[in-house]
Design an enzyme around this catalytic site. Structure first.
Site, PDB file in Angstrom:
ATOM      1  CG  HIS A   1      31.095  28.543  46.564  1.00  0.00           C
ATOM      2  ND1 HIS A   1      30.768  29.555  46.165  1.00  0.00           N
ATOM      3  CD2 HIS A   1      30.887  29.630  47.866  1.00  0.00           C
ATOM      4  CE1 HIS A   1      30.763  30.641  46.680  1.00  0.00           C
ATOM      5  NE2 HIS A   1      31.470  30.033  48.095  1.00  0.00           N
TER       6      HIS A   1
ATOM      7  CG  HIS B   1      34.338  38.168  48.900  1.00  0.00           C
ATOM      8  ND1 HIS B   1      34.341  36.839  48.792  1.00  0.00           N
ATOM      9  CD2 HIS B   1      36.301  38.366  49.384  1.00  0.00           C
ATOM     10  CE1 HIS B   1      36.001  36.638  48.743  1.00  0.00           C
ATOM     11  NE2 HIS B   1      36.405  37.708  49.344  1.00  0.00           N
TER      12      HIS B   1
ATOM     13  CG  ASN C   1      40.632  34.554  48.229  1.00  0.00           C
ATOM     14  OD1 ASN C   1      41.943  35.032  49.078  1.00  0.00           O
ATOM     15  ND2 ASN C   1      40.698  34.683  46.972  1.00  0.00           N
TER      16      ASN C   1
ATOM     17  CG  ASP D   1      30.979  34.797  48.141  1.00  0.00           C
ATOM     18  OD1 ASP D   1      31.707  35.465  48.734  1.00  0.00           O
ATOM     19  OD2 ASP D   1      30.634  33.617  47.863  1.00  0.00           O
TER      20      ASP D   1
ATOM     21  NE  ARG E   1      33.696  25.162  43.935  1.00  0.00           N
ATOM     22  CZ  ARG E   1      33.527  27.033  44.382  1.00  0.00           C
ATOM     23  NH1 ARG E   1      32.786  27.775  43.770  1.00  0.00           N
ATOM     24  NH2 ARG E   1      34.707  26.667  44.455  1.00  0.00           N
TER      25      ARG E   1
ATOM     26  CG  ASN F   1      30.848  32.204  43.083  1.00  0.00           C
ATOM     27  OD1 ASN F   1      29.914  31.020  43.718  1.00  0.00           O
ATOM     28  ND2 ASN F   1      32.165  32.401  43.574  1.00  0.00           N
TER      29      ASN F   1
ATOM     30  CG  ASP G   1      33.109  30.449  51.548  1.00  0.00           C
ATOM     31  OD1 ASP G   1      32.392  30.561  50.531  1.00  0.00           O
ATOM     32  OD2 ASP G   1      34.876  31.010  51.580  1.00  0.00           O
TER      33      ASP G   1
END
Ligand code: ZN
Length: 434
Positions: free
Chosen positions: A62, A180, A279, A152, A64, A94, A306
């Site tokens: 990620h 996910h 998570n 995800d 961002r 995401n 992740d």
């Protein structure tokens, strides 16, 4: 002409291991063999005592961007990835806005071309707005190079939507639906693995069945539709058993797990430190053992991190208020070498298969993870297996600091990373390539 000569190392790739130097000319591997001598003007990179291997490929990070640049950017995340030995990553969709639209995906690809220290291929959303209802324009995203589709951060809970996604993706060669796997109805309000530790700590839990029940359902849909399925960050032994059985039946499924799920348990949450919150959550020792066995027998194909940066002010709150996720891309290789290879649980070749050539295949990276032979793109990683270091969140290249490995003494570090023939890391230091 730009020439780099990697001297004195042992080459290890999917074809085996041998002592060899590697000559890189103008972005491609020109020659691999013992005793090569440098041409005039060539830059020699010392690989004495090191392992020269295809660049690592992390298919779940990620970064961002767009939307949460205070936590990470493509520039900072890819520098961390290069320091971790990566030459390619898949960044999760995401973001804010999410990567459910060709214009947004195109913007991420363009920014990565200008600023990234490794190849950055975005994953695309399965559904519009990651709402789990209506399919995103997967064909348009595919035409831009997207191969992994996922919502995800959230599970695609609706079985009908998941079935349509599989059917749609079956028509796109090499496209894969990545889940996910956490049934929202079972994890709502939960903050850690549901078990003895969650009871003792008084923290609401997220049961293992939230994952395995979704994996079981998705495997049946993949079998029915002929679609390709990938389990993101698999966390429990029961899911591994399901994937093992499905692979034996010929279902098109692959799976990854993270270093943290292979090493840490829910006991890590005993101090209520949000750095250990993620998570799916860290599970029990039996799950750690099950994941390790699944990695060894090929049920789990890849290790992905992740990598989930959160700015210090958002993680520096009580456990139950903190967002889930931890850094990983800069430490993954060293954690795997220290905790799995050094004790003899995995061979170095097995670890590198899971960190490089298997994920390259899943992510559709033709120019990464390949054996080191002439005329291939030079995407390489040079590992010093004896280098000892201590993880300090403040000194990692990420814009955030939420590492679960703070203070860990690790053995093994990336000495050089070569991306498209250019050193992004040289003698343990990131290079300015832009
Ligand atoms: Zn996830």
């Amino acid at each position: 002409m730009t020439e780099f000569l990697l001297t004195g190392g042992r080459v290890l790739d999917a074809t085996g291991e041998r002592a060899a130097d590697v000559r890189v000319v103008d972005g491609a591997i020109a020659e691999v063999g013992p005793g090569l001598s440098a041409s005039a003007g060539a830059t020699v990179l010392d690989a004495e005592g090191c392992v020269v291997t295809p660049g690592l490929v992390d298919i779940q990070v990620h970064f961002r961007e767009p939307g949460r640049e205070e936590s990470e950017t493509i520039a900072t995340g890819s520098r961390a990835a290069a320091l971790g030995g990566c030459t390619a990553v898949v960044c999760m969709p995401n973001t804010e806005p999410p990567l459910d639209d060709a214009a947004v995906v195109q913007a991420v690809i363009a920014r990565a071309r200008r600023e990234a220290h490794c190849a950055v291929l975005p994953a695309g959303c399965i559904t519009k707005g990651r709402k789990g209802e209506e399919l995103a324009p997967m064909g348009e995203l595919y035409d831009l190079g997207v191969r992994i589709f996922t919502d995800d951060g959230d599970c695609v809970a609706d079985a009908g939507v998941m079935r349509r996604a599989f059917e749609y993706a079956s028509a796109l060669p090499d496209a894969v639906i990545a889940q996910h796997a956490e049934d929202p109805a079972l994890v709502r309000g939960g903050h850690m693995h549901e078990g003895a530790w969650s009871s003792r700590l008084g923290v609401p839990g997220r049961p293992a069945e939230a994952e395995s029940s979704i994996v079981a359902r998705d495997l049946q849909l993949a079998k029915r539709t002929g679609g390709r399925y990938h389990v993101l960050h698999m966390s429990c032994a029961a899911s591994a058993d399901l994937v093992r059985a499905a692979k034996a039946e010929g279902v098109r499924v692959t799976a990854e797990c993270t270093p943290q799920h292979l090493v840490l348990t829910d006991e890590s949450c005993a101090g209520y430190d949000p750095s250990f919150k993620m998570n799916p959550p860290l599970r029990e020792q039996a799950d750690v053992d099950g994941l390790r066995a699944a990695l060894l027998d090929g049920t789990i194909d890849a290790i992905a991190t992740d990598h989930a940066p959160h700015a210090p002010e958002t993680k520096d709150v009580p456990f139950e208020e903190a967002p889930p996720g931890m850094l990983g891309v800069e430490t993954a290789l060293a954690v795997v070498l220290t905790t799995l290879v050094e004790p003899g649980i995995l061979t170095l070749a097995q670890a590198l298969a899971a960190l490089s050539w298997n994920p390259a295949r899943i992510g559709g990276f033709a120019e990464h993870g390949s054996p080191l032979t002439a005329n291939r793109a030079a995407n390489l990683c040079v590992i010093d297996p004896a280098h000892q270091w201590v993880v300090e969140g403040n000194r990692l290249a990420s814009r955030s600091r939420n590492t679960p490995w703070e203070g860990w003494k690790l053995t093994g570090k990336v000495r050089h990373t070569i991306y498209s023939g250019v050193p992004t890391v040289r003698d343990f230091d990131v290079q300015e390539i832009w």
